[in-house]
Motif scaffolding. Structure first.
Motif, PDB file in Angstrom:
ATOM      1  N   LEU A  97       0.844  -1.197   0.000  1.00 49.01           N
ATOM      2  CA  LEU A  97       0.000   0.000   0.000  1.00 49.01           C
ATOM      3  C   LEU A  97       0.877   1.243   0.000  1.00 49.01           C
ATOM      4  CD1 LEU A  97      -2.748  -0.894   2.650  1.00 49.01           C
ATOM      5  CD2 LEU A  97      -2.871  -1.174   0.171  1.00 49.01           C
ATOM      6  N   THR A  98       0.362   2.315  -0.593  1.00 53.71           N
ATOM      7  CA  THR A  98       1.083   3.576  -0.534  1.00 53.71           C
ATOM      8  C   THR A  98       0.970   4.160   0.881  1.00 53.71           C
ATOM      9  OG1 THR A  98      -0.848   4.899  -1.188  1.00 53.71           O
ATOM     10  CG2 THR A  98       0.525   3.985  -2.954  1.00 53.71           C
ATOM     11  N   ARG A  99       1.743   5.202   1.136  1.00 52.63           N
ATOM     12  CA  ARG A  99       1.726   5.800   2.478  1.00 52.63           C
ATOM     13  C   ARG A  99       0.349   6.350   2.830  1.00 52.63           C
ATOM     14  NH1 ARG A  99       7.491   9.127   2.256  1.00 52.63           N
ATOM     15  NH2 ARG A  99       8.860   7.285   2.392  1.00 52.63           N
ATOM     16  N   VAL A 100      -0.284   6.980   1.865  1.00 45.37           N
ATOM     17  CA  VAL A 100      -1.619   7.521   2.126  1.00 45.37           C
ATOM     18  C   VAL A 100      -2.617   6.388   2.346  1.00 45.37           C
ATOM     19  CG1 VAL A 100      -3.499   8.909   1.170  1.00 45.37           C
ATOM     20  CG2 VAL A 100      -1.122   9.631   0.842  1.00 45.37           C
ATOM     21  N   GLU A 101      -2.519   5.332   1.563  1.00 47.62           N
ATOM     22  CA  GLU A 101      -3.427   4.198   1.727  1.00 47.62           C
ATOM     23  C   GLU A 101      -3.233   3.513   3.079  1.00 47.62           C
ATOM     24  OE1 GLU A 101      -3.890   2.888  -2.984  1.00 47.62           O
ATOM     25  OE2 GLU A 101      -2.400   1.924  -1.690  1.00 47.62           O
ATOM     26  N   VAL A 102      -1.980   3.414   3.522  1.00 43.62           N
ATOM     27  CA  VAL A 102      -1.716   2.850   4.850  1.00 43.62           C
ATOM     28  C   VAL A 102      -2.385   3.691   5.924  1.00 43.62           C
ATOM     29  CG1 VAL A 102       0.083   2.436   6.561  1.00 43.62           C
ATOM     30  CG2 VAL A 102       0.412   1.672   4.211  1.00 43.62           C
ATOM     31  N   MET A 103      -2.236   5.009   5.819  1.00 47.04           N
ATOM     32  CA  MET A 103      -2.848   5.893   6.810  1.00 47.04           C
ATOM     33  C   MET A 103      -4.369   5.739   6.810  1.00 47.04           C
ATOM     34  SD  MET A 103      -3.142  10.043   6.927  1.00 47.04           S
ATOM     35  CE  MET A 103      -4.446   9.933   5.706  1.00 47.04           C
ATOM     36  N   ILE A 104      -4.972   5.732   5.634  1.00 45.33           N
ATOM     37  CA  ILE A 104      -6.434   5.652   5.550  1.00 45.33           C
ATOM     38  C   ILE A 104      -6.937   4.328   6.115  1.00 45.33           C
ATOM     39  CG2 ILE A 104      -8.385   5.531   3.952  1.00 45.33           C
ATOM     40  CD1 ILE A 104      -6.883   7.488   2.152  1.00 45.33           C
ATOM     41  N   LYS A 105      -6.296   3.233   5.735  1.00 46.26           N
ATOM     42  CA  LYS A 105      -6.751   1.922   6.204  1.00 46.26           C
ATOM     43  C   LYS A 105      -6.561   1.772   7.709  1.00 46.26           C
ATOM     44  CE  LYS A 105      -6.598  -2.958   5.005  1.00 46.26           C
ATOM     45  NZ  LYS A 105      -6.133  -3.954   3.995  1.00 46.26           N
ATOM     46  N   LEU A 106      -5.412   2.217   8.225  1.00 40.65           N
ATOM     47  CA  LEU A 106      -5.153   2.092   9.652  1.00 40.65           C
ATOM     48  C   LEU A 106      -6.112   2.960  10.465  1.00 40.65           C
ATOM     49  CD1 LEU A 106      -3.444   1.193  12.086  1.00 40.65           C
ATOM     50  CD2 LEU A 106      -1.927   3.128  11.604  1.00 40.65           C
ATOM     51  N   GLN A 107      -6.284   4.205  10.068  1.00 38.60           N
ATOM     52  CA  GLN A 107      -7.122   5.100  10.856  1.00 38.60           C
ATOM     53  C   GLN A 107      -8.596   4.736  10.743  1.00 38.60           C
ATOM     54  OE1 GLN A 107      -5.239   6.131  12.745  1.00 38.60           O
ATOM     55  NE2 GLN A 107      -4.205   8.055  12.353  1.00 38.60           N
ATOM     56  N   ALA A 108      -9.016   4.213   9.581  1.00 41.61           N
ATOM     57  CA  ALA A 108     -10.396   3.748   9.472  1.00 41.61           C
ATOM     58  C   ALA A 108     -10.637   2.564  10.400  1.00 41.61           C
ATOM     59  CB  ALA A 108     -10.704   3.373   8.025  1.00 41.61           C
ATOM     60  N   PHE A 109      -9.668   1.655  10.452  1.00 44.01           N
ATOM     61  CA  PHE A 109      -9.802   0.498  11.346  1.00 44.01           C
ATOM     62  C   PHE A 109      -9.806   0.927  12.811  1.00 44.01           C
ATOM     63  CE2 PHE A 109      -7.439  -2.632  13.949  1.00 44.01           C
ATOM     64  CZ  PHE A 109      -8.381  -3.642  13.963  1.00 44.01           C
ATOM     65  N   ASN A 110      -8.842   1.748  13.199  1.00 42.13           N
ATOM     66  CA  ASN A 110      -8.776   2.195  14.597  1.00 42.13           C
ATOM     67  C   ASN A 110     -10.011   3.002  14.992  1.00 42.13           C
ATOM     68  OD1 ASN A 110      -6.296   1.023  15.142  1.00 42.13           O
ATOM     69  ND2 ASN A 110      -5.129   2.852  14.622  1.00 42.13           N
ATOM     70  N   GLY A 111     -10.470   3.860  14.095  1.00 45.74           N
ATOM     71  CA  GLY A 111     -11.619   4.696  14.411  1.00 45.74           C
ATOM     72  C   GLY A 111     -12.902   3.890  14.569  1.00 45.74           C
ATOM     73  N   THR A 112     -13.190   3.005  13.628  1.00 44.27           N
ATOM     74  CA  THR A 112     -14.415   2.206  13.729  1.00 44.27           C
ATOM     75  C   THR A 112     -14.363   1.273  14.928  1.00 44.27           C
ATOM     76  OG1 THR A 112     -13.457   0.595  12.167  1.00 44.27           O
ATOM     77  CG2 THR A 112     -14.892   2.302  11.262  1.00 44.27           C
ATOM     78  N   MET A 113     -13.194   0.751  15.230  1.00 43.85           N
ATOM     79  CA  MET A 113     -13.062  -0.145  16.378  1.00 43.85           C
ATOM     80  C   MET A 113     -13.283   0.614  17.684  1.00 43.85           C
ATOM     81  SD  MET A 113      -9.927  -2.713  17.167  1.00 43.85           S
ATOM     82  CE  MET A 113      -8.799  -1.340  17.100  1.00 43.85           C
TER      83      MET A 113
END
Length: 326
Positions: free
Chosen positions: A259-275
């Motif tokens: 994943l690109t750096r932006v994609e990593v940020m989006i996927k990680l923060q979406a996971f952490n936020g929803t959790m």
């Protein structure tokens, strides 16, 4: 002897300020252990000091702002020299949790998070709204000092804002739960708690480090923890999963590979936020329903006692008789 109470209050204030500053600094050093780069700027996916700062304010009151400012100063000085831009960051990092505290107190926030309105207030006021201050000030100073380009402003701002908000959503509830614990602990379902902990320690690393997208396996554990152990269980589970997910994202392993750096940020923060939202709000709803049920049961019990006394021809306890009337 006249000055003894004032001296004691001053000593207590100094000790509290130093303790808050050390906790803030320690949380900052932990947060800096894992970093991501977005738009040419380095940021932390979860910034624990925001959660520590807000928890200290909710527990100690507004006087904790001095410790927050001192702790933020120590973190900044460990990274760079004390320049005008650093002073601006210091002001933003202090103002954000203070504003969060003032808004939460304004709406009658309760630290036990036993009501849905408390969970919603922490999410929308404490995390999403108040942290706009620190992110806007911090990224604005980066832009003014030519540390980032103008076209990178919104990407860096979003990363900063979400990182600060995640600190509030994940760290603050855990600290509030720990503050409300009283000894001795009476854990009636210790076998179930042990089983949940063991399963969590096995499933969460598997789901996070697997190249197959298995992150959804963590949500049943959060629901289980919230249903049976409410806020304490669900937020500890969310904290554990967030830490492992952040490590995997910064190491580019598991579902974050290729994943690109932006994609990593989006996927990680979406996971952490929803959790974090799932754990916090579900626990608040369950706690509110249980408190309502206890109130109804207590009212029914009191009504049954009154009816029993009336049937027997006695005066219900606590009620005056005609002879007692003036």
């Amino acid at each position: 002897m006249v000055g003894t109470p004032d001296l004691r209050r001053t000593a207590v204030f100094a000790i509290e300020t130093l303790a808050v500053a050390l906790c803030y600094y320690a949380a900052g050093r932990l947060g800096l252990m894992r970093e991501l780069v977005v738009g040419g700027a380095v940021f932390t996916p979860i910034w624990p000091p925001t959660g520590v700062a807000l928890a200290c304010l909710l527990i100690l009151g507004i006087r904790a702002w001095a410790g927050i400012a001192l702790g933020s100063l120590l973190v900044i000085m460990s990274l760079t020299s004390l320049r005008p831009a650093a002073i601006g960051n210091l002001a933003g990092n202090t103002a954000a949790p203070v504003c969060a505290y003032l808004m939460l107190r304004r709406v009658g926030f309760r630290t036990d998070l036993a009501r849905l309105r408390d969970g919603l207030a922490l999410v929308f006021l404490g995390a999403l709204t108040a942290m706009l201050i620190s992110s806007t000030v911090g990224v604005g100073l980066l832009l003014l000092t030519d540390k980032i380009d103008a076209h990178s402003f919104w990407a860096v701002w979003l990363a900063w804002w979400v990182g600060d908000a995640m600190g509030v959503l994940i760290v603050t509830p855990v600290l509030l739960v720990l503050h409300t614990l009283r000894r001795p602990l009476h854990l009636s379902r210790w076998k179930e708690a042990t089983g949940l902990a063991l399963i969590t320690c096995a499933v969460v690393p598997l789901a996070i480090h697997s190249h197959v997208s298995l992150l959804f396996l963590i949500y049943p554990l959060l629901i289980w923890a919230a249903l049976r152990f409410q806020l304490g269980g669900s937020m500890l589970c969310a904290l554990f999963a967030s830490v492992l997910a952040t490590i995997a994202a910064t190491d580019r392993t598991g579902p974050f590979v290729h994943l690109t750096r932006v994609e990593v940020m989006i996927k990680l923060q979406a996971f952490n936020g929803t959790m974090a939202l799932t754990a916090l709000l579900l626990s608040a709803v369950i706690a509110e329903q249980r408190n309502t049920r206890r109130s109804v049961e207590q009212a029914c019990q009191e009504l049954a006692e009154v009816l029993e006394h009336l049937t027997a021809g006695d005066t219900p306890p606590g009620r005056p008789t005609k002879d007692d009337d003036p």
